[in-house]
Design a protein around this motif. Sequence first.
Motif, PDB file in Angstrom:
ATOM      1  N   THR A 112      -0.076  -7.432  -3.542  1.00 49.63           N
ATOM      2  CA  THR A 112       1.377  -7.547  -3.474  1.00 49.63           C
ATOM      3  C   THR A 112       2.084  -6.483  -4.300  1.00 49.63           C
ATOM      4  O   THR A 112       3.296  -6.374  -4.245  1.00 49.63           O
ATOM      5  CB  THR A 112       1.840  -8.946  -3.928  1.00 49.63           C
ATOM      6  OG1 THR A 112       1.352  -9.183  -5.251  1.00 49.63           O
ATOM      7  CG2 THR A 112       1.322 -10.017  -2.991  1.00 49.63           C
ATOM      8  N   SER A 113       1.315  -5.700  -5.066  1.00 47.66           N
ATOM      9  CA  SER A 113       1.910  -4.603  -5.833  1.00 47.66           C
ATOM     10  C   SER A 113       0.877  -3.500  -6.029  1.00 47.66           C
ATOM     11  O   SER A 113      -0.329  -3.737  -5.909  1.00 47.66           O
ATOM     12  CB  SER A 113       2.415  -5.088  -7.193  1.00 47.66           C
ATOM     13  OG  SER A 113       1.335  -5.308  -8.072  1.00 47.66           O
ATOM     14  N   ILE A 114       1.362  -2.320  -6.338  1.00 50.52           N
ATOM     15  CA  ILE A 114       0.487  -1.176  -6.576  1.00 50.52           C
ATOM     16  C   ILE A 114      -0.431  -1.447  -7.763  1.00 50.52           C
ATOM     17  O   ILE A 114      -1.590  -1.035  -7.775  1.00 50.52           O
ATOM     18  CB  ILE A 114       1.328   0.095  -6.801  1.00 50.52           C
ATOM     19  CG1 ILE A 114       2.009   0.484  -5.490  1.00 50.52           C
ATOM     20  CG2 ILE A 114       0.484   1.241  -7.327  1.00 50.52           C
ATOM     21  CD1 ILE A 114       3.013   1.596  -5.615  1.00 50.52           C
ATOM     22  N   ASP A 115       0.062  -2.156  -8.753  1.00 54.07           N
ATOM     23  CA  ASP A 115      -0.741  -2.448  -9.944  1.00 54.07           C
ATOM     24  C   ASP A 115      -1.975  -3.282  -9.628  1.00 54.07           C
ATOM     25  O   ASP A 115      -2.959  -3.231 -10.367  1.00 54.07           O
ATOM     26  CB  ASP A 115       0.107  -3.170 -10.992  1.00 54.07           C
ATOM     27  CG  ASP A 115       1.229  -2.296 -11.527  1.00 54.07           C
ATOM     28  OD1 ASP A 115       1.052  -1.059 -11.563  1.00 54.07           O
ATOM     29  OD2 ASP A 115       2.276  -2.841 -11.907  1.00 54.07           O
ATOM     30  N   GLN A 116      -1.940  -4.049  -8.557  1.00 56.48           N
ATOM     31  CA  GLN A 116      -3.067  -4.902  -8.192  1.00 56.48           C
ATOM     32  C   GLN A 116      -4.177  -4.150  -7.466  1.00 56.48           C
ATOM     33  O   GLN A 116      -5.278  -4.657  -7.341  1.00 56.48           O
ATOM     34  CB  GLN A 116      -2.603  -6.052  -7.314  1.00 56.48           C
ATOM     35  CG  GLN A 116      -1.744  -7.056  -8.017  1.00 56.48           C
ATOM     36  CD  GLN A 116      -1.296  -8.169  -7.082  1.00 56.48           C
ATOM     37  OE1 GLN A 116      -1.223  -7.986  -5.868  1.00 56.48           O
ATOM     38  NE2 GLN A 116      -0.995  -9.314  -7.646  1.00 56.48           N
ATOM     39  N   LEU A 117      -3.893  -2.944  -6.999  1.00 58.38           N
ATOM     40  CA  LEU A 117      -4.891  -2.181  -6.270  1.00 58.38           C
ATOM     41  C   LEU A 117      -6.037  -1.787  -7.196  1.00 58.38           C
ATOM     42  O   LEU A 117      -5.819  -1.463  -8.361  1.00 58.38           O
ATOM     43  CB  LEU A 117      -4.273  -0.914  -5.677  1.00 58.38           C
ATOM     44  CG  LEU A 117      -3.245  -1.105  -4.570  1.00 58.38           C
ATOM     45  CD1 LEU A 117      -2.608   0.236  -4.227  1.00 58.38           C
ATOM     46  CD2 LEU A 117      -3.881  -1.724  -3.349  1.00 58.38           C
ATOM     47  N   PRO A 118      -7.260  -1.760  -6.662  1.00 54.30           N
ATOM     48  CA  PRO A 118      -8.385  -1.295  -7.477  1.00 54.30           C
ATOM     49  C   PRO A 118      -8.284   0.211  -7.717  1.00 54.30           C
ATOM     50  O   PRO A 118      -7.512   0.908  -7.045  1.00 54.30           O
ATOM     51  CB  PRO A 118      -9.603  -1.645  -6.618  1.00 54.30           C
ATOM     52  CG  PRO A 118      -9.083  -1.736  -5.232  1.00 54.30           C
ATOM     53  CD  PRO A 118      -7.663  -2.180  -5.330  1.00 54.30           C
ATOM     54  N   ILE A 119      -9.064   0.728  -8.635  1.00 55.92           N
ATOM     55  CA  ILE A 119      -9.044   2.161  -8.962  1.00 55.92           C
ATOM     56  C   ILE A 119      -9.436   3.000  -7.755  1.00 55.92           C
ATOM     57  O   ILE A 119      -8.869   4.060  -7.528  1.00 55.92           O
ATOM     58  CB  ILE A 119      -9.967   2.451 -10.158  1.00 55.92           C
ATOM     59  CG1 ILE A 119      -9.404   1.788 -11.413  1.00 55.92           C
ATOM     60  CG2 ILE A 119     -10.140   3.952 -10.365  1.00 55.92           C
ATOM     61  CD1 ILE A 119     -10.324   1.844 -12.602  1.00 55.92           C
ATOM     62  N   THR A 120     -10.417   2.542  -6.976  1.00 54.39           N
ATOM     63  CA  THR A 120     -10.779   3.214  -5.731  1.00 54.39           C
ATOM     64  C   THR A 120     -10.596   2.241  -4.579  1.00 54.39           C
ATOM     65  O   THR A 120     -10.851   1.043  -4.722  1.00 54.39           O
ATOM     66  CB  THR A 120     -12.232   3.728  -5.750  1.00 54.39           C
ATOM     67  OG1 THR A 120     -13.121   2.634  -5.963  1.00 54.39           O
ATOM     68  CG2 THR A 120     -12.423   4.792  -6.815  1.00 54.39           C
ATOM     69  N   LEU A 121     -10.161   2.777  -3.449  1.00 46.67           N
ATOM     70  CA  LEU A 121      -9.880   1.948  -2.290  1.00 46.67           C
ATOM     71  C   LEU A 121     -10.845   2.253  -1.154  1.00 46.67           C
ATOM     72  O   LEU A 121     -11.159   3.423  -0.907  1.00 46.67           O
ATOM     73  CB  LEU A 121      -8.452   2.200  -1.800  1.00 46.67           C
ATOM     74  CG  LEU A 121      -7.332   1.705  -2.692  1.00 46.67           C
ATOM     75  CD1 LEU A 121      -7.063   2.665  -3.819  1.00 46.67           C
ATOM     76  CD2 LEU A 121      -6.084   1.479  -1.902  1.00 46.67           C
ATOM     77  N   CYS A 122     -11.287   1.210  -0.488  1.00 48.38           N
ATOM     78  CA  CYS A 122     -12.118   1.371   0.701  1.00 48.38           C
ATOM     79  C   CYS A 122     -11.187   1.509   1.911  1.00 48.38           C
ATOM     80  O   CYS A 122      -9.960   1.431   1.785  1.00 48.38           O
ATOM     81  CB  CYS A 122     -13.047   0.169   0.862  1.00 48.38           C
ATOM     82  SG  CYS A 122     -12.182  -1.386   1.176  1.00 48.38           S
ATOM     83  N   ALA A 123     -11.750   1.688   3.091  1.00 42.89           N
ATOM     84  CA  ALA A 123     -10.949   1.884   4.297  1.00 42.89           C
ATOM     85  C   ALA A 123     -10.032   0.690   4.565  1.00 42.89           C
ATOM     86  O   ALA A 123      -8.880   0.865   4.962  1.00 42.89           O
ATOM     87  CB  ALA A 123     -11.853   2.136   5.494  1.00 42.89           C
ATOM     88  N   GLU A 124     -10.521  -0.521   4.340  1.00 46.37           N
ATOM     89  CA  GLU A 124      -9.692  -1.708   4.568  1.00 46.37           C
ATOM     90  C   GLU A 124      -8.481  -1.715   3.629  1.00 46.37           C
ATOM     91  O   GLU A 124      -7.382  -2.073   4.033  1.00 46.37           O
ATOM     92  CB  GLU A 124     -10.505  -2.990   4.379  1.00 46.37           C
ATOM     93  CG  GLU A 124     -11.453  -3.256   5.519  1.00 46.37           C
ATOM     94  CD  GLU A 124     -12.160  -4.596   5.377  1.00 46.37           C
ATOM     95  OE1 GLU A 124     -11.658  -5.478   4.646  1.00 46.37           O
ATOM     96  OE2 GLU A 124     -13.208  -4.752   6.007  1.00 46.37           O
ATOM     97  N   ASP A 125      -8.690  -1.319   2.380  1.00 43.95           N
ATOM     98  CA  ASP A 125      -7.591  -1.256   1.412  1.00 43.95           C
ATOM     99  C   ASP A 125      -6.573  -0.192   1.819  1.00 43.95           C
ATOM    100  O   ASP A 125      -5.369  -0.419   1.762  1.00 43.95           O
ATOM    101  CB  ASP A 125      -8.112  -0.960   0.010  1.00 43.95           C
ATOM    102  CG  ASP A 125      -8.992  -2.060  -0.547  1.00 43.95           C
ATOM    103  OD1 ASP A 125      -8.832  -3.231  -0.149  1.00 43.95           O
ATOM    104  OD2 ASP A 125      -9.857  -1.747  -1.390  1.00 43.95           O
ATOM    105  N   VAL A 126      -7.073   0.985   2.218  1.00 44.57           N
ATOM    106  CA  VAL A 126      -6.187   2.065   2.655  1.00 44.57           C
ATOM    107  C   VAL A 126      -5.358   1.609   3.855  1.00 44.57           C
ATOM    108  O   VAL A 126      -4.150   1.837   3.909  1.00 44.57           O
ATOM    109  CB  VAL A 126      -6.991   3.347   2.985  1.00 44.57           C
ATOM    110  CG1 VAL A 126      -6.115   4.402   3.634  1.00 44.57           C
ATOM    111  CG2 VAL A 126      -7.654   3.904   1.733  1.00 44.57           C
TER     112      VAL A 126
END
Length: 66
Positions: free
Chosen positions: A6-20
């Motif tokens: 729900t926010s940029i802060d919650q994103l992991p340090i590296t993103l997989c294709a699903e996250d992107v």
Amino acid sequence: MTNTYTSIDQLPITLCAEDVAQVLGISRAGAYTLMHSKGFPTIQIGKRMVVPKDKLLAWMEEQSAA
């Protein structure tokens, strides 16, 4: 498993294709296409492709300025 951020802060340090795909609001197939494209900040770790969060945000900023 799909995470919902729900926010940029919650994103992991590296993103997989699903996250992107979730961040950009595109399909997973579209994310893989983008991750294979020249100029997109993808890192290859073995056979796995990931995108550093800070590089993705910088890329998005560049795209919006263009």
